[in-house]
Design an enzyme around this catalytic site. Structure first.
Site, PDB file in Angstrom:
ATOM      1  N   GLU A  90       0.719  -1.097   0.178  1.00 44.94           N
ATOM      2  CA  GLU A  90      -0.025  -0.001   0.117  1.00 44.94           C
ATOM      3  C   GLU A  90       0.715   1.255   0.132  1.00 44.94           C
ATOM      4  O   GLU A  90       0.640   1.954   0.721  1.00 44.94           O
ATOM      5  CB  GLU A  90      -0.943   0.077   1.002  1.00 44.94           C
ATOM      6  CG  GLU A  90      -1.846  -1.169   1.087  1.00 44.94           C
ATOM      7  CD  GLU A  90      -3.082  -1.313   2.097  1.00 44.94           C
ATOM      8  OE1 GLU A  90      -2.860  -0.700   3.192  1.00 44.94           O
ATOM      9  OE2 GLU A  90      -4.254  -1.722   1.968  1.00 44.94           O
ATOM     10  N   ASP A 135      -8.307  -9.114   2.777  1.00 39.27           N
ATOM     11  CA  ASP A 135      -8.227  -8.179   3.630  1.00 39.27           C
ATOM     12  C   ASP A 135      -9.377  -8.147   4.828  1.00 39.27           C
ATOM     13  O   ASP A 135      -9.963  -7.192   4.708  1.00 39.27           O
ATOM     14  CB  ASP A 135      -8.225  -6.721   3.016  1.00 39.27           C
ATOM     15  CG  ASP A 135      -7.525  -5.423   3.957  1.00 39.27           C
ATOM     16  OD1 ASP A 135      -7.611  -6.074   5.104  1.00 39.27           O
ATOM     17  OD2 ASP A 135      -7.483  -4.574   3.516  1.00 39.27           O
ATOM     18  N   GLU A 144     -13.150  -3.060  11.485  1.00 43.13           N
ATOM     19  CA  GLU A 144     -13.162  -2.175  10.402  1.00 43.13           C
ATOM     20  C   GLU A 144     -14.101  -2.582   9.226  1.00 43.13           C
ATOM     21  O   GLU A 144     -14.972  -1.519   8.727  1.00 43.13           O
ATOM     22  CB  GLU A 144     -11.691  -2.165   9.855  1.00 43.13           C
ATOM     23  CG  GLU A 144     -11.623  -1.417   8.299  1.00 43.13           C
ATOM     24  CD  GLU A 144     -10.269  -1.454   7.858  1.00 43.13           C
ATOM     25  OE1 GLU A 144      -9.003  -2.159   8.261  1.00 43.13           O
ATOM     26  OE2 GLU A 144     -10.176  -1.163   6.599  1.00 43.13           O
TER      27      GLU A 144
HETATM   28  C1  BDP Z   1      -6.550  -2.347   5.609  1.00 39.40           C
HETATM   29  C2  BDP Z   1      -6.698  -1.096   6.270  1.00 39.40           C
HETATM   30  C3  BDP Z   1      -5.730  -0.201   6.386  1.00 39.40           C
HETATM   31  C4  BDP Z   1      -4.636  -0.956   7.023  1.00 39.40           C
HETATM   32  C5  BDP Z   1      -4.304  -2.237   6.192  1.00 39.40           C
HETATM   33  C6  BDP Z   1      -3.047  -3.028   6.663  1.00 39.40           C
HETATM   34  O1  BDP Z   1      -7.860  -0.542   5.557  1.00 39.40           O
HETATM   35  O2  BDP Z   1      -5.877   0.805   7.159  1.00 39.40           O
HETATM   36  O3  BDP Z   1      -3.308  -0.196   6.978  1.00 39.40           O
HETATM   37  O4  BDP Z   1      -5.216  -3.000   6.171  1.00 39.40           O
HETATM   38  O5  BDP Z   1      -3.430  -4.167   7.332  1.00 39.40           O
HETATM   39  O6  BDP Z   1      -7.600  -3.330   5.856  1.00 39.40           O
HETATM   40  O7  BDP Z   1      -1.894  -2.737   6.459  1.00 39.40           O
END
Ligand code: BDP
Length: 690
Positions: free
Chosen positions: A281, A354, A382
């Site tokens: 990311e 995720d 979340e």
């Molecule tokens: C996602 C979240 C994000 C996290 C990411 C992670 O939306 O905020 O940074 O996972 O696990 O689900 O790195």
């Protein structure tokens, strides 16, 4: 429309709900039970219990104090024993022996005594004490760790319980009493480690000033045997150290990390190590320099090894590419199996995408045989209604642990691939993304406390059932009165499936609103956005049908699973219906196992989710007067939000998918109460803290 939904999201802030029976019975919270007690609510004993121990240490002192304050039975002997007398127990294990007039807690470490004491107190609080017994316990994972996604400005990424409990602005001089309360709560459920900061870590966390603050927290948590870890940014040598590169094979970079690690251990001699999110990311990582994840992890591992520190390296990686996102972590990490140092463990989210409401397990479990893997579970909700929805996650985790990977034939559950039963790993660990914040009740929703509790209990024993944990938690947190216990336990046990049903049943995933992930937006299309961040990438709805084809004819994600699972997932007739749209693109008219057309089943399933939440409201309202008013009203107000949100989810998804299916919503279920156009205009102003 928009206004009412906004009001609904904010309602909890102003919850002043009246009881439903007119004149509510007022049950006052016992003043001796503080808000920081959560599930440790036993009242102080009027007379101190008699406790014997011939050693002392800060941990033993607090073990003695805990028993003196709360134990109401026969004298207790705390015995530190030589390892060979109780060789079956692991380091943190203990033996409890009760004979008439005497209780013995035997362990060969002080933390074993601490865990044994909490076990004994739990038996007392849950009314499960027998006159004589012998119990032996050892944890399934060596490291049972919380991951805080807490930022240094005290916002919490995906946190729904207020600001971070770590008061960076006030540290190191001012020490919040919550640090010790946190240590005690975690120790009571066997959690023995914590990562204090967000995986999206700034280099600054390793600055000399920050490390002084970290040291204070580590000192506060040490008596509870909680080791502190930090998330680090891979480009810290450049960003913080001013080096021209952060290439893991560069000598200066290697030297910078060694010096930094030394500095940390001078302050915190039992520091646990680093958690790393790299090349994920948009974060930096070894691939920026043409190196592999193994190169990056091993360089850090070498710096930590002299101090017995470890690296938890995350496998949550995916890039905008033509490869199905669900396949990418496996494609990246499987070829690296066997290339990591002994003090590296790979941290893998439970599912391949995720933390969705329901995912099949990640195919990495069982596939990497020469590299220890640790599961990462998300305690913070979340993707499950934040702290507004009552969702007991132990059910999700039970399903996960017991999923059969077939890596060593039938019965090779995910639990066995990670807890040391198979592959003889050097390290075993499990992580949970914390749902803790500075809110008065710590987790936003009183029932979200149960998820923190459940994580600890399952990290200790991955074969505990959701039913056992729910029972235990209710007795500890509320009461053992069957009038309350029985209906509330069934509500908790139904709550996970219910949330899946009103949000994303039958294998649907990632239909969430852009960015903040609260509420439905299956239609979202953000110009220029990465396709794999948009719901249409996942649901693939069109006139012909719906679902992501991950079969051999599609993305072939099924091939990452062992036989016969891959064949089972690949075949429409054997694929479990709960994963149908995860693995298959199916026609709207497809006939389900129950003989109904798929579209009808989809509608009935959403409706079932809504009806269940209405049941939860009834169950809860009937408990009025059985527990204190504060908690009763708070939960009552949250259930109202949940019920409205469930209808919102159902209407949004069914009305939107109906534009493709062109089929009527079966006439025997509740009719939509929203217009699709109105729902599509909702934009909640919820902050996503990064
Ligand atoms: C996602 C979240 C994000 C996290 C990411 C992670 O939306 O905020 O940074 O996972 O696990 O689900 O790195």
């Amino acid at each position: 429309m928009r206004k009412s939904l906004l009001a609904l999201v904010c309602l909890f802030l102003f919850a002043t709900g009246k009881g439903v029976t007119g004149e509510p019975h007022i049950v006052k919270e016992d003043e001796r039970v503080s808000m920081d007690s959560l599930w440790l609510r036993t009242k102080l004993a009027t007379e101190k219990a008699t406790i014997f121990c011939d050693r002392t240490s800060p941990t033993i002192a607090l073990t003695v104090q805990e028993l003196e304050n709360y134990w109401r039975g026969a004298p207790v002997w705390l015995c530190l024993s030589k390892a060979n007398e109780i060789h079956r127990l692991k380091t943190d294990g203990y033996r409890l022996t009760a004979t008439p007039g005497q209780i013995k807690i035997t362990a060969f470490t002080e933390q074993g005594l601490l865990y044994g004491a909490f076990h004994l107190l739990r038996l007392q609080t849950t009314n499960q004490l027998e006159p004589t017994f012998q119990i032996e316990e050892s944890p399934d994972y060596d490291i049972r760790i919380l991951n805080h996604w807490d930022n240094l400005n005290r916002t919490v990424e995906r946190g729904y319980a207020g600001y971070s409990i770590w008061e960076w602005d006030k540290l190191p001089d001012s020490i919040s009493p919550r640090y010790r309360a946190y240590g005690r709560l975690n120790a009571s459920i066997g959690i023995n480690a914590t990562v204090l900061n967000n995986v999206n870590a700034p280099a600054k966390v390793l600055s000399a000033d920050m490390l002084k603050k970290v040291k204070v927290i580590a000192d506060e948590l040490r008596p509870y045997h909680i080791r502190v870890f930090l998330s680090v940014n891979f480009s810290s040598p450049a960003a913080l150290g001013g080096l021209p590169t952060s290439d893991p094979l560069n000598k200066e970079v290697i030297g910078w990390w060694k010096a930094k690690v030394k500095e940390i251990y001078q302050l915190i001699p039992d520091f646990g190590g680093f958690l790393v999110k790299a090349n994920s990311e948009g974060l930096p990582g070894p691939q920026d320099y043409g190196r592999t994840h193994a190169d990056g992890a091993n360089m850090l591992a070498d710096a930590l090894r002299p101090y017995k520190g470890i690296v938890m390296w995350r496998a949550f990686v995916y890039n905008p590419s033509n490869e199905d996102r669900a396949k990418q972590a496996y494609s990246e990490f499987k070829p690296l199996d066997g290339q990591f140092r002994e003090n590296v463990i790979i941290q893998v989210k439970n599912g391949p995408v995720d933390f969705q409401p329901r995912e099949p397990f990640s195919p990495l479990f069982g596939a990497m045989r020469q590299t220890p893997l640790m599961p990462e579970l998300q305690i913070t909700q979340e993707y499950l209604g934040f702290s507004n929805h009552l969702v007991f996650l132990a059910s999700q985790w039970e399903e996960f642990f017991n999923s059969d990977t077939y890596c060593n034939g039938a019965g090779s559950t995910v639990a066995k691939t990670t807890d040391g039963t198979f592959f003889n790993p050097q390290l075993t660990a499990i992580a949970g993304v914390a749902n803790i914040g500075a809110d008065a009740n710590w987790c936003g929703h009183y029932f979200a406390q149960a998820n923190w509790y459940a994580f600890g209990r399952m990290a200790w024993n991955n074969q505990l059932t959701a039913a056992t944990i729910a029972d235990e938690w209710i007795r500890m947190t509320f009461t053992s009165d069957p009038e309350f216990l029985d209906p509330v336990r069934s509500m908790m046990l139904d709550s996970y499936e219910t949330a899946v049903n009103y949000m994303m049943p039958l294998g649907l995933h990632h239909l969430f609103a852009w960015e903040h992930h609260y509420g439905p937006e299956p239609w979202t299309d953000i110009p220029g956005a990465r396709p794999d961040w948009l719901p249409s990438y996942y649901h693939q709805a069109n006139k012909d049908g719906i679902g992501f084809d991950r079969t051999t004819a599609g993305s072939n994600a099924v091939s990452q699973y062992f036989s016969p699972l891959r064949e089972e997932f690949n075949d429409l007739t054997t694929c479990p219906e709960k994963f149908l749209l995860w693995f298959h693109h199916i026609p709207w008219s497809y006939t389900m196992k129950n003989g109904q057309p798929f579209w009808d089943t989809l509608c009935y399933t959403y409706d079932n989710g809504v009806q269940k939440v209405r049941e939860f409201q009834k169950v809860w309202d009937r408990t009025e007067g059985l527990i204190d008013e504060t908690r009763f009203r708070h939960v009552q107000s949250r259930l109202k939000i949940q019920a409205r949100d469930a209808v919102w989810w159902k209407d949004a998804c069914l009305l939107y998918f109906q534009t493709f299916s062109g089929l009527p919503i079966p006439y025997n279920i509740e009719r939509p109460v929203h217009e699709l156009d109105d729902l599509m205009k909702i934009k909640l102003d919820l902050k996503h803290h990064n």
